[in-house]
Write an enzyme that holds these catalytic residues in place. Structure first.
Site, PDB file in Angstrom:
ATOM      1  N   ARG A 117     -13.859   3.235  -4.776  1.00 56.18           N
ATOM      2  CA  ARG A 117     -13.385   4.425  -4.061  1.00 56.18           C
ATOM      3  C   ARG A 117     -14.049   5.680  -4.600  1.00 56.18           C
ATOM      4  O   ARG A 117     -14.345   5.798  -5.778  1.00 56.18           O
ATOM      5  CB  ARG A 117     -11.864   4.558  -4.224  1.00 56.18           C
ATOM      6  CG  ARG A 117     -11.096   3.750  -3.247  1.00 56.18           C
ATOM      7  CD  ARG A 117      -9.692   4.294  -3.073  1.00 56.18           C
ATOM      8  NE  ARG A 117      -8.947   4.328  -4.313  1.00 56.18           N
ATOM      9  CZ  ARG A 117      -7.876   5.089  -4.512  1.00 56.18           C
ATOM     10  NH1 ARG A 117      -7.465   5.889  -3.566  1.00 56.18           N
ATOM     11  NH2 ARG A 117      -7.221   5.045  -5.639  1.00 56.18           N
ATOM     12  N   ASP A 186      -1.061  -1.750 -12.085  1.00 57.04           N
ATOM     13  CA  ASP A 186       0.125  -0.973 -11.723  1.00 57.04           C
ATOM     14  C   ASP A 186       1.190  -1.086 -12.813  1.00 57.04           C
ATOM     15  O   ASP A 186       1.877  -0.109 -13.135  1.00 57.04           O
ATOM     16  CB  ASP A 186       0.687  -1.454 -10.387  1.00 57.04           C
ATOM     17  CG  ASP A 186      -0.313  -1.326  -9.254  1.00 57.04           C
ATOM     18  OD1 ASP A 186      -1.117  -0.374  -9.272  1.00 57.04           O
ATOM     19  OD2 ASP A 186      -0.307  -2.188  -8.363  1.00 57.04           O
ATOM     20  N   ARG A 189      -0.022   0.918 -15.955  1.00 58.72           N
ATOM     21  CA  ARG A 189       0.229   2.353 -15.783  1.00 58.72           C
ATOM     22  C   ARG A 189       1.712   2.669 -15.939  1.00 58.72           C
ATOM     23  O   ARG A 189       2.089   3.645 -16.598  1.00 58.72           O
ATOM     24  CB  ARG A 189      -0.258   2.803 -14.404  1.00 58.72           C
ATOM     25  CG  ARG A 189      -1.765   2.880 -14.286  1.00 58.72           C
ATOM     26  CD  ARG A 189      -2.193   3.215 -12.869  1.00 58.72           C
ATOM     27  NE  ARG A 189      -3.639   3.451 -12.806  1.00 58.72           N
ATOM     28  CZ  ARG A 189      -4.406   3.114 -11.791  1.00 58.72           C
ATOM     29  NH1 ARG A 189      -3.877   2.524 -10.717  1.00 58.72           N
ATOM     30  NH2 ARG A 189      -5.700   3.365 -11.806  1.00 58.72           N
ATOM     31  N   HIS A 213      -0.589  -3.093  -3.577  1.00 65.66           N
ATOM     32  CA  HIS A 213      -1.467  -2.479  -4.577  1.00 65.66           C
ATOM     33  C   HIS A 213      -2.213  -1.305  -3.958  1.00 65.66           C
ATOM     34  O   HIS A 213      -3.427  -1.192  -4.054  1.00 65.66           O
ATOM     35  CB  HIS A 213      -2.445  -3.539  -5.112  1.00 65.66           C
ATOM     36  CG  HIS A 213      -3.339  -3.037  -6.212  1.00 65.66           C
ATOM     37  ND1 HIS A 213      -2.845  -2.520  -7.388  1.00 65.66           N
ATOM     38  CD2 HIS A 213      -4.702  -2.992  -6.306  1.00 65.66           C
ATOM     39  CE1 HIS A 213      -3.862  -2.171  -8.162  1.00 65.66           C
ATOM     40  NE2 HIS A 213      -4.995  -2.434  -7.530  1.00 65.66           N
TER      41      HIS A 213
END
Length: 350
Positions: A117, A186, A189, A213
């Site tokens: 990304r 995830d 974090r 996700h």
């Protein structure tokens, strides 16, 4: 990461052996009786692939590490990683002519391949490029290693995992127990942010994160965190930060990429847990995005899953939701369902 689901809260407890890198050398001495595995990293020349390849070279349960990418640089990556003084053999493969050789007979294939990304991009923006990439990888796995455990990192995971499932179904090689979307970052974090907020030891902090996700489909269940006391403001801020932690990294890198190092670590942690389970170690539970009927109308969902020698042994319910979490759950479900369907439709129309 190798945690257990408690009977009281159904949340994952702190994982066993989570100091993976610090203990790698000592574990080499204790695993001589375990079966060693052939593991491939597909996309090994990329920002996630390179550190992930290094971490897998350190894993004492890996005897043969295959690194594959489409760029010539990958041969150099393999040569570099091969100089690390651990027992695993490391070989590089490049291009369409070598992918089947690289994947042949693999016990596990970890897939971080694809375009990362960039600022302003959503995971959906990646779909058109990465969908074709993971489809071709699935086709190669179906031919070269149909029994391999497939650990998918390529985004958008909510769609790429269904794409791989549908591709393997067409080839007659699909086994739902052997396909995993890696959502471990995830949880990493969530543990990090909650520990900072509450003043907890991050090594003993556990946060159950369910759903998908991507953005709002990532649902941290902060109400289940033992001994935590969140103000409404902290709860809101932490929930948002966990959901959009990837955006935080993309923005901070200012066009230089997305989360690579933390994702590589998370991917290696999940692979390590799965390798242990494949070797018969009991009580290994990971939150991972798998096919299940846990949530009606949602064929894939991330929740605690017991891993075993044949992959996903048992999909666990995720426990009680607070009113706040239930609202977010109800809001995210249609989005997750649409992203799953997008992957299914891509193969149906291919």
């Amino acid at each position: 990461r190798g945690g257990r689901v408690t009977s009281e809260t159904n949340q994952t407890t702190p994982p066993k052996g989570h100091t993976m890198i610090r203990s790698a050398t000592s574990r080499i001495l204790s695993t001589s009786r375990r079966s060693m595995s052939t593991v491939a990293v597909v996309g090994s020349a990329g920002g996630i692939g390179q550190p992930l390849a290094m971490l897998m070279k350190l894993n004492p349960l890996v005897s043969d590490l295959r690194l594959y990418d489409v760029v010539p640089l990958n041969k150099g990556v393999a040569a570099d990683v091969s100089h690390i003084a651990t027992p695993a053999k490391c070989t590089g493969y490049v291009g369409d002519d070598e992918i089947l050789e690289g994947l042949s007979g693999c016990d596990m294939v970890i897939v971080p391949a694809g375009v990362p990304r960039k600022p302003g991009m959503t995971r959906d923006d990646l779909f058109n490029v990465n969908a074709n990439i993971v489809k071709s990888i699935a086709e190669a796995c179906s031919k070269a290693c149909p029994k391999a455990m497939l650990c998918i990192i390529s985004n958008p995971v909510n769609s790429t995992v269904p794409i791989i499932a549908e591709t393997l179904k067409k080839a007659g090689t699909y086994d739902s127990k052997r396909l995993f979307g890696v959502t471990t970052l995830d949880l990493q974090r969530a543990r990090t942010f909650v520990a900072e907020n509450q003043g907890f030891d991050v090594n003993s902090t556990c946060v159950n994160v369910i759903g998908g996700h991507a953005g709002k489909t990532i649902l941290p269940l902060l109400s289940q965190v033992k001994d935590a006391k969140f103000s409404d403001a902290d709860r809101d801020a932490l929930t948002h930060r966990i959901m959009f932690g990837g955006d935080e990294v993309v923005k901070a890198k200012a066009g230089g990429g997305s989360a690579t190092l933390s994702m590589a670590y998370a991917g290696a942690e999940f692979a390590d847990a799965l390798l242990k389970a494949m070797n018969g170690e009991a009580g290994i539970v990971q939150n991972t995005y798998v096919e299940s009927d846990l949530v009606p109308g949602c064929t894939f969902f991330s929740t605690p899953v017991t891993l075993g020698p044949n992959g996903a042994e048992e999909v666990h319910p995720f426990g009680e939701l607070s009113d706040y979490e239930q609202k977010l759950f109800d809001e995210m479900l249609p989005e997750l369902q649409a992203q799953i369907q997008k992957g299914v439709d891509f193969i149906a129309q291919a």
